[in-house]
Scaffold this motif. Structure first.
Motif, PDB file in Angstrom:
ATOM      1  N   THR A   1      35.319  41.934  36.780  1.00 24.98           N
ATOM      2  CA  THR A   1      35.231  40.997  37.997  1.00 24.98           C
ATOM      3  C   THR A   1      36.461  40.964  38.976  1.00 24.98           C
ATOM      4  O   THR A   1      36.499  40.298  39.921  1.00 24.98           O
ATOM      5  N   GLU A   2      37.510  41.537  38.540  1.00 24.87           N
ATOM      6  CA  GLU A   2      38.886  41.225  39.224  1.00 24.87           C
ATOM      7  C   GLU A   2      38.828  42.171  40.231  1.00 24.87           C
ATOM      8  O   GLU A   2      38.085  43.240  40.360  1.00 24.87           O
ATOM      9  N   LEU A   3      39.596  41.903  41.363  1.00 23.22           N
ATOM     10  CA  LEU A   3      39.777  42.697  42.462  1.00 23.22           C
ATOM     11  C   LEU A   3      39.770  44.020  42.463  1.00 23.22           C
ATOM     12  O   LEU A   3      39.058  44.987  43.270  1.00 23.22           O
ATOM     13  N   PRO A   4      40.656  44.592  41.651  1.00 20.64           N
ATOM     14  CA  PRO A   4      40.552  46.405  41.526  1.00 20.64           C
ATOM     15  C   PRO A   4      39.473  46.802  41.148  1.00 20.64           C
ATOM     16  O   PRO A   4      39.136  48.055  41.751  1.00 20.64           O
ATOM     17  N   TYR A   5      38.681  46.249  40.523  1.00 18.35           N
ATOM     18  CA  TYR A   5      37.466  46.901  39.691  1.00 18.35           C
ATOM     19  C   TYR A   5      36.227  46.688  40.476  1.00 18.35           C
ATOM     20  O   TYR A   5      35.211  47.151  40.581  1.00 18.35           O
ATOM     21  N   SER A   6      36.253  45.140  41.478  1.00 18.53           N
ATOM     22  CA  SER A   6      35.432  44.739  42.126  1.00 18.53           C
ATOM     23  C   SER A   6      35.617  44.416  43.495  1.00 18.53           C
ATOM     24  O   SER A   6      35.996  43.179  43.910  1.00 18.53           O
ATOM     25  N   PRO A   7      36.020  45.383  44.494  1.00 15.38           N
ATOM     26  CA  PRO A   7      36.773  45.274  45.618  1.00 15.38           C
ATOM     27  C   PRO A   7      35.967  44.524  46.702  1.00 15.38           C
ATOM     28  O   PRO A   7      36.525  44.013  47.499  1.00 15.38           O
ATOM     29  N   GLY A   8      34.653  44.606  46.495  1.00 21.43           N
ATOM     30  CA  GLY A   8      33.851  44.201  47.402  1.00 21.43           C
ATOM     31  C   GLY A   8      33.637  42.744  47.377  1.00 21.43           C
ATOM     32  O   GLY A   8      34.273  41.712  46.949  1.00 21.43           O
ATOM     33  N   VAL A   9      32.411  42.138  48.046  1.00 26.13           N
ATOM     34  CA  VAL A   9      32.064  40.675  48.310  1.00 26.13           C
ATOM     35  C   VAL A   9      31.319  40.253  47.037  1.00 26.13           C
ATOM     36  O   VAL A   9      31.137  39.054  46.955  1.00 26.13           O
ATOM     37  N   GLY A  10      30.759  40.946  46.319  1.00 24.91           N
ATOM     38  CA  GLY A  10      29.897  40.892  45.231  1.00 24.91           C
ATOM     39  C   GLY A  10      30.100  39.821  44.228  1.00 24.91           C
ATOM     40  O   GLY A  10      29.330  38.572  44.121  1.00 24.91           O
ATOM     41  N   VAL A  11      31.129  39.767  43.726  1.00 27.70           N
ATOM     42  CA  VAL A  11      31.694  38.982  42.809  1.00 27.70           C
ATOM     43  C   VAL A  11      31.905  37.800  43.347  1.00 27.70           C
ATOM     44  O   VAL A  11      31.751  36.414  42.739  1.00 27.70           O
TER      45      VAL A  11
ATOM     46  N   VAL B   1      44.169  34.378  45.278  1.00 23.18           N
ATOM     47  CA  VAL B   1      45.545  34.224  45.678  1.00 23.18           C
ATOM     48  C   VAL B   1      46.450  35.271  44.931  1.00 23.18           C
ATOM     49  O   VAL B   1      47.775  34.912  44.721  1.00 23.18           O
ATOM     50  N   GLY B   2      45.745  36.139  43.882  1.00 27.49           N
ATOM     51  CA  GLY B   2      46.686  36.964  43.346  1.00 27.49           C
ATOM     52  C   GLY B   2      46.970  36.460  41.904  1.00 27.49           C
ATOM     53  O   GLY B   2      48.109  37.018  41.651  1.00 27.49           O
ATOM     54  N   THR B   3      46.626  35.455  41.236  1.00 24.68           N
ATOM     55  CA  THR B   3      47.188  35.200  40.135  1.00 24.68           C
ATOM     56  C   THR B   3      46.625  36.017  39.019  1.00 24.68           C
ATOM     57  O   THR B   3      45.984  36.970  39.475  1.00 24.68           O
ATOM     58  N   HIS B   4      47.168  35.975  37.821  1.00 32.80           N
ATOM     59  CA  HIS B   4      46.451  36.855  36.868  1.00 32.80           C
ATOM     60  C   HIS B   4      46.297  36.172  35.358  1.00 32.80           C
ATOM     61  O   HIS B   4      46.632  36.571  34.464  1.00 32.80           O
ATOM     62  N   PHE B   5      45.318  35.272  35.553  1.00 32.50           N
ATOM     63  CA  PHE B   5      44.622  34.739  34.590  1.00 32.50           C
ATOM     64  C   PHE B   5      44.044  35.493  33.620  1.00 32.50           C
ATOM     65  O   PHE B   5      44.066  35.692  32.301  1.00 32.50           O
ATOM     66  N   PHE B   6      42.876  36.619  34.091  1.00 37.20           N
ATOM     67  CA  PHE B   6      42.292  37.347  33.262  1.00 37.20           C
ATOM     68  C   PHE B   6      42.291  38.864  33.710  1.00 37.20           C
ATOM     69  O   PHE B   6      41.689  39.449  33.084  1.00 37.20           O
ATOM     70  N   THR B   7      43.510  39.181  34.239  1.00 31.24           N
ATOM     71  CA  THR B   7      43.804  40.670  34.202  1.00 31.24           C
ATOM     72  C   THR B   7      44.503  41.060  33.251  1.00 31.24           C
ATOM     73  O   THR B   7      44.843  40.532  32.130  1.00 31.24           O
TER      74      THR B   7
ATOM     75  N   GLY C   1      47.948  38.368  31.966  1.00 33.42           N
ATOM     76  CA  GLY C   1      46.533  37.823  31.761  1.00 33.42           C
ATOM     77  C   GLY C   1      46.100  38.168  30.607  1.00 33.42           C
ATOM     78  O   GLY C   1      46.326  39.010  29.928  1.00 33.42           O
ATOM     79  N   ASN C   2      44.783  37.468  30.341  1.00 36.47           N
ATOM     80  CA  ASN C   2      44.217  37.622  29.002  1.00 36.47           C
ATOM     81  C   ASN C   2      42.656  37.266  29.304  1.00 36.47           C
ATOM     82  O   ASN C   2      42.260  36.524  29.388  1.00 36.47           O
ATOM     83  N   LEU C   3      42.070  38.607  29.259  1.00 33.30           N
ATOM     84  CA  LEU C   3      40.492  38.615  29.395  1.00 33.30           C
ATOM     85  C   LEU C   3      39.784  37.865  28.246  1.00 33.30           C
ATOM     86  O   LEU C   3      38.842  37.306  28.600  1.00 33.30           O
ATOM     87  N   MET C   4      40.233  37.814  27.242  1.00 32.27           N
ATOM     88  CA  MET C   4      39.517  36.906  26.263  1.00 32.27           C
ATOM     89  C   MET C   4      39.482  35.662  26.294  1.00 32.27           C
ATOM     90  O   MET C   4      38.495  34.799  26.221  1.00 32.27           O
ATOM     91  N   MET C   5      40.571  35.137  27.411  1.00 31.13           N
ATOM     92  CA  MET C   5      40.516  33.736  27.759  1.00 31.13           C
ATOM     93  C   MET C   5      39.323  33.418  28.590  1.00 31.13           C
ATOM     94  O   MET C   5      38.650  32.285  28.179  1.00 31.13           O
ATOM     95  N   TYR C   6      38.884  34.295  29.240  1.00 36.32           N
ATOM     96  CA  TYR C   6      37.660  33.933  30.244  1.00 36.32           C
ATOM     97  C   TYR C   6      36.313  33.999  29.293  1.00 36.32           C
ATOM     98  O   TYR C   6      35.521  33.014  29.413  1.00 36.32           O
ATOM     99  N   THR C   7      36.561  35.099  28.473  1.00 38.82           N
ATOM    100  CA  THR C   7      35.435  35.112  27.560  1.00 38.82           C
ATOM    101  C   THR C   7      35.219  34.013  26.703  1.00 38.82           C
ATOM    102  O   THR C   7      33.855  33.383  26.689  1.00 38.82           O
TER     103      THR C   7
END
Lengths: 707, 315
Positions: free
Chosen positions: A197-207, A279-285, A290-296
């Motif tokens: 869902t991060e910008l590099p992999y979902s660059p459109g407005v879908g997310v 704003v380009g933070t890296h919580f889940f990248t 960043g740490n994607l497990m935290m989002y999960t």
């Protein structure tokens, strides 16, 4: 811009320039668009021809009546359920078509008729809509309509807040529907898999559509939870002690405690994701700390309680329907209350079972495995109690009872597969497979069955006439045949190793079962038609099917059956006094079924207001602006929302008094109309043997002795 | 009473579910384990279902019996007030508690036996077989698999070749988004996550060719992200290694970066590499964490995509 966006951006139109590159030549989307436009035009035409705009505004759009808000909640839920079902048809047809390397593709797809990202959007929308915009609004709608009457209240504790909750839910639904035609939708699964869902992999407005739709809708649900809990605590009629609270009200309480505490977690999880994307933070990248497990973790800390948030009210429906048609009180009331509360509590300790395969230590996995199994205890208790409620009863099987029993069997099978999934050793094999899909659809179908049962059960209460039984049974059996044909093959495919979310199915040996599922989907489609036909025929024959007494089923047990059918906007002419756990059954037994009170009193009611609708509209602008990054519009609508709220807080003219004399006049009118329908005289007790009743302060007070 | 209503032919439709038994062939991967991990997992599935059925079958039978016996008009006993019984309360709470305790014990033991980080069942097997475990590094990209054999100094994409009866230890990581390493007939799933390392172990017991794939959504190429698993004899394995070592493709970090570009493996293409960069695995993790291995998904791939552009990114 703080982040590196692909595609154009302008200060006035934000990212709307992206739309210029989109080819609107996709027949699937074009068909949906035509459907919506034609449907909307027909609706507007009908409203204009029958001169109903004023009625729509006065009676529905600006109302704060909990019953009407509840009906609108359910209406939104049903419309979105239809949308979600359309997505399901697309998922099933795509999978049945795109099997094996030799399967051809049409409409620009390599296989089947949907290219991968379109297919991914379809199932993401399907999951998100069905859970957050179909099941949730339908259940909240029932809580709104039934719960206040069930505790003898006139309205919710905060009627204005209630309307706001509804309109925020509508905003969420509207954003998802707009995403269908303007831009795209998230393709990262309804759970929003990071870093997909991060910008590099979902660059459109879908997310962004996904985030804002859930975020705004969940604010509505949280506000609703505050309101429902406050209503149960503060608005109970005299004599309605905690020990006499109807089970559906108890489940509403349990479920909304979950909602109130869990939805903020979702808000935070999506909020952090929003920061990542905007704003380009890296919580889940994966990079830069960043740490994607935290989002999960955060997502499922909300997500699993949410599952119980929707299932517990469904248990409440069953606990109301089964005793009514067994002509017996619910077996083990205290146990049922404890079980509901236990489920709510345990729901908070199980989230990690959604990612056993993330490679946590066996200690962690065992802990969450056993915690998950604990849910099986109160759930098992409930099944036994419903069975014992029917034991030595006098069972009738009208449509609500059929749906209730159907959900009982779904609960047993779904419970069993759930226990399988809770064992990590098994979970490693079936996680992310269609077996899991079959399991949770099994559980959600339980909710759907219970909800359809509740629709048939309370319809006569809310609208004053019964639904057609013949078409109702046809609906039930078609739906059940569809359920069996879709989900037995799906469980089977899970054992064959098929995983979820496949837009292309590599193994041809899965095709026969996928085709069988298509047959099930066809039956589901027929059942939808049967449901629509049932509604149409019932509305046409409403005079014939009118309920004359207050009690449509003649063996109902709780307080909502003690007032007129349909209930007047003030619910009760005089606040009832409660004497027993099954108050209405108790009154029937003691011959206290008269609807005419000793004397009438003034009634204090809230005034209609357009403010929630206005805030809803502004929120829709805000959400749309945030999705497309049109900053000036977002800021303007946010400021406008705050200003409207401040202005409203100075409004002291929010309620009014109906004088006792006028209440009496309205009551006489209702009573004589009902009497006219039965041919009785006005002052005779109505409803034949069942009748209706009001509070009598002189009724003997006694509590039930369990024998 | 229903006998006469249903014409003879349609009565045989009730036998239709038996056709499902025809499926109990090799198509049911979960019921045909070829490795000790999958076998143990199947064992726990059977135990779990059996224990559950002990409670579920009587419950269903009781419910159905009640529905028939106490229907209105059947003039069975009606107890309109009966809603409590201490004995039954003990039963309704007691039975689920006992079942859950039994299942919990099994779950605890089973979790340790197939724990991906150190499956006791594999370490026990290793004691007897005395074979030295084979180390394999798994790296997933968008949307391909790369299997690196550090000791053999070879790597293969989209094909995993292992000797039978020898424990295989995997280290797994991803360059982009999360995938899920799954070979249904041999070993259960474990996530493959960017910037992180996960582990898995397995022993294949039967020579043959099996299917492996990602079980997690990772974007447009997920459905094509499959790999073949070939379980061969020790001699055949050595022959395969020598064959792979003859490949002219060298796996330096530069070639890896080319390989890692978003590619949908629609053709099931397999490629061999030699001269693998030492500790490529650690290198990948470090670079992903530093944000130096980030391939943005092209916008047109995520919009309502047309197949020509899609084909440009597949092999």
């Amino acid at each position: 811009m703080l982040v590196d966006l692909q595609g154009p951006w302008s200060p006035i139109f934000g990212r709307l320039g992206l739309l210029l590159d989109v080819h609107y030549n996709n027949p699937v989307i074009f068909f949906a668009f035509q459907l919506v436009v034609v449907g909307g035009a027909l609706l507007a035409f009908w409203l204009t021809c029958t001169n109903r705009w004023k009625w729509l505004w006065k009676d529905w759009l600006t109302t704060v009546d909990h019953k009407k808000l509840g009906i609108m909640y359910i209406l939104v839920g049903l419309v979105m359920m239809f949308r979600g079902f359309s997505d399901a048809i697309m998922i099933r047809t795509q999978q049945a078509m795109a099997v094996g390397p030799d399967s051809p593709g049409i409409l620009g797809a390599a296989h089947g008729y949907l290219p991968p990202y379109h297919f991914d959007q379809v199932f993401t929308a399907h999951g998100m809509i069905m859970i957050l915009l179909a099941v949730t609004p339908i259940l909240v709608g029932f809580m709104n309509i039934i719960m206040p009457i069930q505790i003898g209240a006139r309205d919710m504790a905060y009627p204005y807040l209630n309307a706001l909750g509804l309109w925020l839910t509508v905003v969420a639904a509207a954003l998802v529907m707009i995403a269908l035609f303007v831009g795209d939708f998230s393709h990262a699964g309804w759970v929003g898999l990071t870093p997909l869902t991060e910008l590099p992999y979902s660059p459109g407005v879908g997310v962004d559509y996904y985030i804002w739709s859930i975020q705004l809708g969940s604010i509505g649900t949280t506000l609703g939870a505050v309101n429902l809990i406050a209503t149960i605590i503060k608005m109970r009629a005299p004599g309605m002690t905690w020990g006499r609270l109807p089970i559906f009200t108890w489940t509403t309480l349990a479920s909304n405690i979950i909602a109130l505490t869990s939805f903020p977690v979702l808000g935070v999880a999506l909020g952090l994701l929003t920061f990542d994307r905007y704003v380009g933070t890296h919580f889940f990248t994966a990079d830069l700390g960043g740490n994607l497990m935290m989002y999960t973790n955060l997502f499922w800390i909300w997500g699993h309680p949410e599952v119980y948030f929707v299932v517990i009210p469904a248990f409440g429906f069953l606990s109301e329907i089964i005793p009514t048609f067994s002509e017996k009180p619910l077996f083990g009331y205290i146990t049922m209350v404890l079980a509901s509360m236990a489920i709510a509590l345990v729901s908070w300790t199980v989230w990690l079972h959604h990612f056993f395969t993330m490679g946590a230590s066996p200690g962690v996995n065992s802990y969450f495995s056993i915690a998950t199994m604990l849910v099986g205890i109160p759930t098992g208790v409930k099944v036994f109690n419903w069975a014992f409620t029917m034991y030595r009863g006098r069972l009738r099987f009208p449509t609500p009872m059929l749906w209730a029993l159907g959900s009982l069997f779904l609960l047993i099978t779904g419970g069993m597969t759930g226990m399988m999934l809770s064992v990590p050793a098994i979970n490693y094999l079936v996680h992310n497979s269609v077996f899991v899909i079959a399991h949770f659809h099994n559980m959600f179908l339980l909710i759907a069955y219970a909800s359809f049962g509740a629709v048939a059960f309370w319809w006569p209460k809310v609208f004053g006439f019964r639904l057609d039984e013949k078409l109702g049974k046809l609906f039930f059996w078609l739906f059940t045949a569809g359920t069996l044909l879709v989900f037995i093959p799906m469980y089977t495919l899970g054992f064959m190793g098929m995983t979820r979310r496949l837009d292309y199915v590599a193994h041809t040996s899965w095709q026969p079962l996928l085709l069988l599922e298509m047959l099930g989907i066809a039956l589901y489609t027929l059942s939808v038609l049967a449901f629509v036909a049932q509604l149409a025929v019932s509305i046409r024959d409403r005079e014939k099917n009118r309920v004359t007494g207050s009690d449509a089923w003649e063996t109902s047990r709780s307080v909502e059956w003690m007032t007129h059918t349909p209930p007047p906007f003030y619910n009760f002419a005089v606040t009832p006094v409660i004497h027993d756990r099954d108050e209405w059954a108790w009154r029937r037994e003691h011959g206290l079924t008269s609807l005419v009170p000793d004397r009438y009193l003034d009634i204090h009611m809230p005034k209609n207001t357009a403010v929630p609708l206005i805030i809803g509209m502004l929120t829709l602008f805000f959400g749309f602006a945030m999705v497309w990054r049109i900053w000036w519009l977002a800021a303007a609508s946010l400021i406008a929302i705050i200003v409207v709220m401040i202005i409203r807080s100075f409004d002291k003219d929010t309620d009014y008094i109906i004088p006792a004399a006028e209440v009496e006049k309205m009551e006489q009118e209702i009573l004589s109309r009902a009497a006219g329908a039965t041919g009785d005289t006005a002052d005779a007790p109505i409803g034949g043997g069942a009748g209706g009743a009001y509070a009598s302060r002189h009724a003997p007070s006694q509590s039930r002795k369990d024998t | 009473m229903t006998r006469k209503k249903i014409p003879g032919f349609f009565r045989y439709l009730a036998l239709l579910p038996l056709l499902f038994l025809g499926g109990c062939s090799s198509d049911f991967w979960l019921f045909n384990p070829k490795g000790i991990i999958a076998q143990t997992e199947l064992y726990y599935m059977i135990v779990d279902v059996a224990i559950m059925l002990v409670i579920i079958v009587p419950t269903i039978l009781f419910t159905v019996w009640v529905m028939i016996k106490y229907r209105a008009g059947n003039n069975a006993t009606h107890a309109p007030k009966w809603s409590h019984s201490n004995a039954l309360e003990v039963l309704v709470w007691g039975v689920p508690v006992v079942i859950v305790v039994v299942l919990a014990v099994y779950s605890y033991i089973g979790t340790h036996q197939v724990n991906p980080w150190n499956p006791t069942i594999v370490s026990e097997h290793a004691k007897y077989s005395k074979a030295k475990p084979l180390e394999v590094d798994v790296i997933t990209t968008d949307w391909q698999w790369l299997f690196v054999y550090p000791s053999q100094n070879v790597a293969a994409s989209n094909e995993l070749v292992v000797p039978v009866d020898r424990p295989v230890n995997f280290r797994l990581t991803s360059t982009s988004v999360t995938n899920n390493f799954f070979i249904p007939q041999i070993v259960g799933q474990v996530y493959v996550m960017p910037g992180m390392r996960s582990k898995q172990s397995m022993v294949v017991q039967h020579i043959g060719e099996y299917h492996g794939f990602t079980a997690a959504l990772s974007g447009g190429g997920t459905s094509w992200m499959e790999f073949k698993v070939k379980a061969v004899t020790e001699a055949d394995f050595n022959a395969w290694v020598s064959k792979a070592q003859q490949s002219t493709d060298k796996l330096t970090y530069t070639t890896f970066k080319t390989f890692a570009k978003p590619t949908i493996n629609t053709g099931g293409k397999v490629q061999y590499f030699t001269d693998v960069l030492p500790d490529l695995f650690g290198h990948v993790i470090k670079n992903v964490r530093d944000g130096k291995l980030l391939y943005k998904t092209p916008m047109f791939l995520t919009e309502n995509m047309l197949s020509n552009e899609f084909k440009q990114h597949s092999n």
